[in-house]
Scaffold this motif. Structure first.
Motif, PDB file in Angstrom:
ATOM      1  N   MET A   1       0.957  -1.477  -0.177  1.00  0.00           N
ATOM      2  CA  MET A   1       0.415   0.059  -0.091  1.00  0.00           C
ATOM      3  C   MET A   1       1.119   1.094   0.230  1.00  0.00           C
ATOM      4  SD  MET A   1      -1.590  -0.063   4.537  1.00  0.00           S
ATOM      5  CE  MET A   1      -2.465   1.268   3.484  1.00  0.00           C
ATOM      6  N   LEU A   2       0.759   2.630  -0.762  1.00  0.00           N
ATOM      7  CA  LEU A   2       1.061   3.681  -1.034  1.00  0.00           C
ATOM      8  C   LEU A   2       0.610   4.292   0.428  1.00  0.00           C
ATOM      9  CD1 LEU A   2       0.994   4.712  -4.444  1.00  0.00           C
ATOM     10  CD2 LEU A   2       2.427   3.948  -3.261  1.00  0.00           C
ATOM     11  N   VAL A   3       1.731   4.706   1.326  1.00  0.00           N
ATOM     12  CA  VAL A   3       1.448   5.872   2.458  1.00  0.00           C
ATOM     13  C   VAL A   3       2.493   7.072   2.268  1.00  0.00           C
ATOM     14  CG1 VAL A   3       2.343   5.586   4.599  1.00  0.00           C
ATOM     15  CG2 VAL A   3       2.026   3.357   4.228  1.00  0.00           C
ATOM     16  N   THR A   4       1.299   8.212   2.525  1.00  0.00           N
ATOM     17  CA  THR A   4       2.507   9.537   2.622  1.00  0.00           C
ATOM     18  C   THR A   4       3.015   9.660   3.617  1.00  0.00           C
ATOM     19  OG1 THR A   4       0.873  10.391   1.209  1.00  0.00           O
ATOM     20  CG2 THR A   4       2.329  11.706   2.779  1.00  0.00           C
ATOM     21  N   LYS A   5       4.845  10.239   3.586  1.00  0.00           N
ATOM     22  CA  LYS A   5       6.405  10.283   4.396  1.00  0.00           C
ATOM     23  C   LYS A   5       6.086  11.478   4.299  1.00  0.00           C
ATOM     24  CE  LYS A   5       9.976   8.337   3.864  1.00  0.00           C
ATOM     25  NZ  LYS A   5      11.506   7.215   4.293  1.00  0.00           N
ATOM     26  N   LYS A   7       8.917  14.713   5.937  1.00  0.00           N
ATOM     27  CA  LYS A   7       9.988  14.851   6.490  1.00  0.00           C
ATOM     28  C   LYS A   7      10.146  15.871   7.430  1.00  0.00           C
ATOM     29  CE  LYS A   7      15.333  14.284   6.436  1.00  0.00           C
ATOM     30  NZ  LYS A   7      16.245  14.407   5.642  1.00  0.00           N
ATOM     31  N   ILE A   8      10.387  16.813   8.440  1.00  0.00           N
ATOM     32  CA  ILE A   8      10.455  18.014   8.379  1.00  0.00           C
ATOM     33  C   ILE A   8      11.537  17.928   9.732  1.00  0.00           C
ATOM     34  CG2 ILE A   8       8.950  19.771  10.022  1.00  0.00           C
ATOM     35  CD1 ILE A   8       6.477  18.590   8.751  1.00  0.00           C
ATOM     36  N   ASP A   9      12.014  18.487   9.136  1.00  0.00           N
ATOM     37  CA  ASP A   9      12.834  19.154  10.005  1.00  0.00           C
ATOM     38  C   ASP A   9      14.765  18.048  10.955  1.00  0.00           C
ATOM     39  OD1 ASP A   9      15.508  20.685  11.379  1.00  0.00           O
ATOM     40  OD2 ASP A   9      14.201  20.695  13.309  1.00  0.00           O
ATOM     41  N   GLY A  10      14.641  17.047   9.601  1.00  0.00           N
ATOM     42  CA  GLY A  10      15.570  15.656   9.616  1.00  0.00           C
ATOM     43  C   GLY A  10      14.541  14.697  10.498  1.00  0.00           C
ATOM     44  N   GLN A  11      13.136  15.222  10.770  1.00  0.00           N
ATOM     45  CA  GLN A  11      12.187  14.072  11.833  1.00  0.00           C
ATOM     46  C   GLN A  11      11.185  13.520  10.274  1.00  0.00           C
ATOM     47  OE1 GLN A  11      10.509  15.557  15.494  1.00  0.00           O
ATOM     48  NE2 GLN A  11      12.535  14.941  16.000  1.00  0.00           N
ATOM     49  N   TYR A  12      11.276  12.264  10.942  1.00  0.00           N
ATOM     50  CA  TYR A  12       9.938  11.402   9.092  1.00  0.00           C
ATOM     51  C   TYR A  12       8.482  10.813  10.456  1.00  0.00           C
ATOM     52  CZ  TYR A  12      13.748  10.707   6.440  1.00  0.00           C
ATOM     53  OH  TYR A  12      15.304  10.800   5.719  1.00  0.00           O
ATOM     54  N   PHE A  13       7.212  11.558   9.861  1.00  0.00           N
ATOM     55  CA  PHE A  13       6.470  10.874   9.885  1.00  0.00           C
ATOM     56  C   PHE A  13       5.706  10.579   8.946  1.00  0.00           C
ATOM     57  CE2 PHE A  13       7.943  15.392  11.834  1.00  0.00           C
ATOM     58  CZ  PHE A  13       7.825  15.149  13.032  1.00  0.00           C
ATOM     59  N   TYR A  14       4.498   9.278   9.361  1.00  0.00           N
ATOM     60  CA  TYR A  14       3.659   8.440   8.518  1.00  0.00           C
ATOM     61  C   TYR A  14       2.200   9.341   8.941  1.00  0.00           C
ATOM     62  CZ  TYR A  14       7.575   5.511   7.557  1.00  0.00           C
ATOM     63  OH  TYR A  14       8.534   4.930   6.776  1.00  0.00           O
ATOM     64  N   LEU A  15       2.301  10.294   7.356  1.00  0.00           N
ATOM     65  CA  LEU A  15       0.359  10.632   7.743  1.00  0.00           C
ATOM     66  C   LEU A  15      -0.769   9.274   7.435  1.00  0.00           C
ATOM     67  CD1 LEU A  15       1.144  13.409   5.362  1.00  0.00           C
ATOM     68  CD2 LEU A  15       1.253  13.326   7.404  1.00  0.00           C
ATOM     69  N   VAL A  16      -1.611   9.261   8.520  1.00  0.00           N
ATOM     70  CA  VAL A  16      -2.750   8.649   8.561  1.00  0.00           C
ATOM     71  C   VAL A  16      -3.279   8.614   7.123  1.00  0.00           C
ATOM     72  CG1 VAL A  16      -3.475   8.198  11.068  1.00  0.00           C
ATOM     73  CG2 VAL A  16      -4.447  10.446   9.548  1.00  0.00           C
ATOM     74  N   GLU A  62       6.715  11.946   0.795  1.00  0.00           N
ATOM     75  CA  GLU A  62       7.336  11.480  -0.513  1.00  0.00           C
ATOM     76  C   GLU A  62       6.244  10.273   0.100  1.00  0.00           C
ATOM     77  OE1 GLU A  62      11.109   9.158   0.381  1.00  0.00           O
ATOM     78  OE2 GLU A  62      11.720  11.442   2.094  1.00  0.00           O
ATOM     79  N   ILE A  63       5.713   9.306  -1.107  1.00  0.00           N
ATOM     80  CA  ILE A  63       5.304   8.579  -1.354  1.00  0.00           C
ATOM     81  C   ILE A  63       5.896   7.347  -1.215  1.00  0.00           C
ATOM     82  CG2 ILE A  63       2.779   6.936  -2.703  1.00  0.00           C
ATOM     83  CD1 ILE A  63       2.415   9.796  -1.225  1.00  0.00           C
ATOM     84  N   VAL A  64       6.313   6.600  -0.707  1.00  0.00           N
ATOM     85  CA  VAL A  64       6.735   4.909  -0.252  1.00  0.00           C
ATOM     86  C   VAL A  64       5.387   3.912  -0.495  1.00  0.00           C
ATOM     87  CG1 VAL A  64       8.466   6.328   1.251  1.00  0.00           C
ATOM     88  CG2 VAL A  64       6.113   5.493   2.541  1.00  0.00           C
ATOM     89  N   GLU A  65       6.017   3.030  -0.086  1.00  0.00           N
ATOM     90  CA  GLU A  65       5.743   1.915  -0.099  1.00  0.00           C
ATOM     91  C   GLU A  65       5.858   1.008   0.567  1.00  0.00           C
ATOM     92  OE1 GLU A  65       2.699  -0.699  -2.097  1.00  0.00           O
ATOM     93  OE2 GLU A  65       3.212   0.300  -2.996  1.00  0.00           O
ATOM     94  N   ARG A  66       4.435  -0.032   1.520  1.00  0.00           N
ATOM     95  CA  ARG A  66       4.659  -0.279   2.727  1.00  0.00           C
ATOM     96  C   ARG A  66       3.930  -1.586   2.811  1.00  0.00           C
ATOM     97  NH1 ARG A  66       8.636   1.983   2.384  1.00  0.00           N
ATOM     98  NH2 ARG A  66       9.193   3.042   4.497  1.00  0.00           N
ATOM     99  N   THR A  67       3.934  -2.560   2.996  1.00  0.00           N
ATOM    100  CA  THR A  67       3.013  -3.527   3.190  1.00  0.00           C
ATOM    101  C   THR A  67       2.340  -3.241   4.455  1.00  0.00           C
ATOM    102  OG1 THR A  67       3.996  -5.151   5.571  1.00  0.00           O
ATOM    103  CG2 THR A  67       4.958  -4.905   3.000  1.00  0.00           C
ATOM    104  N   GLU A  68       0.562  -3.706   3.738  1.00  0.00           N
ATOM    105  CA  GLU A  68      -0.329  -4.134   4.967  1.00  0.00           C
ATOM    106  C   GLU A  68      -0.201  -4.395   6.224  1.00  0.00           C
ATOM    107  OE1 GLU A  68      -4.136  -4.564   4.210  1.00  0.00           O
ATOM    108  OE2 GLU A  68      -3.631  -4.283   1.599  1.00  0.00           O
ATOM    109  N   GLU A  69       0.922  -5.365   5.979  1.00  0.00           N
ATOM    110  CA  GLU A  69       0.746  -5.803   7.793  1.00  0.00           C
ATOM    111  C   GLU A  69       2.280  -5.150   8.759  1.00  0.00           C
ATOM    112  OE1 GLU A  69       1.611  -7.855   5.041  1.00  0.00           O
ATOM    113  OE2 GLU A  69      -0.324  -8.793   4.794  1.00  0.00           O
ATOM    114  N   GLU A  70       2.870  -4.328   7.612  1.00  0.00           N
ATOM    115  CA  GLU A  70       3.879  -3.508   8.544  1.00  0.00           C
ATOM    116  C   GLU A  70       2.794  -1.683   8.860  1.00  0.00           C
ATOM    117  OE1 GLU A  70       7.816  -0.741   7.619  1.00  0.00           O
ATOM    118  OE2 GLU A  70       6.390  -1.904   5.600  1.00  0.00           O
ATOM    119  N   VAL A  71       2.464  -1.865   8.404  1.00  0.00           N
ATOM    120  CA  VAL A  71       1.362  -0.486   8.898  1.00  0.00           C
ATOM    121  C   VAL A  71       0.536  -0.968   9.284  1.00  0.00           C
ATOM    122  CG1 VAL A  71      -0.699   1.447   7.767  1.00  0.00           C
ATOM    123  CG2 VAL A  71       1.335   0.826   5.901  1.00  0.00           C
TER     124      VAL A  71
END
Length: 90
Positions: A1-5, A7-16, A62-71
């Motif tokens: 699945m595609l997840v939006t990541k 990055k702000i000031d060196g920190q990564y956030f995965y958006l719902v 960024e749009i990144v691919e992650r597995t549904e299990e990982e999310v």
């Protein structure tokens, strides 16, 4: 699945998934244009986050691919906000 990541000031956030990314981008631009302002958004596993955006803090989507299990696992073990230089070596 595609997840939006984000990055702000060196920190990564995965958006719902329900995040309106275009509205968030507009809020960040408006904050920077005003000199600085807090911008709030929802993340996987960390709830709502509020960051102070200034003209000197870069933001990258960024749009990144992650597995549904990982999310799904992020509810029990949220992704880290911290920068991990070793993650780029594997």
């Amino acid at each position: 699945m595609l997840v939006t990541k984000l990055k702000i000031d060196g920190q990564y956030f995965y958006l719902v998934p329900e995040t309106d990314v275009d509205a968030l981008k507009s809020a960040i631009v408006a904050a920077v244009k005003s000199g600085s302002a807090f911008v709030e958004f929802a993340t996987h596993g960390h709830g709502r986050v509020s960051v102070l955006m200034t003209p000197y803090i870069p933001a990258r989507f960024e749009i990144v691919e992650r597995t549904e299990e990982e999310v799904a696992g992020w509810a029990d073990e949220p992704p880290s906000f911290e920068y991990d230089p070793d993650s780029f070596l594997t």
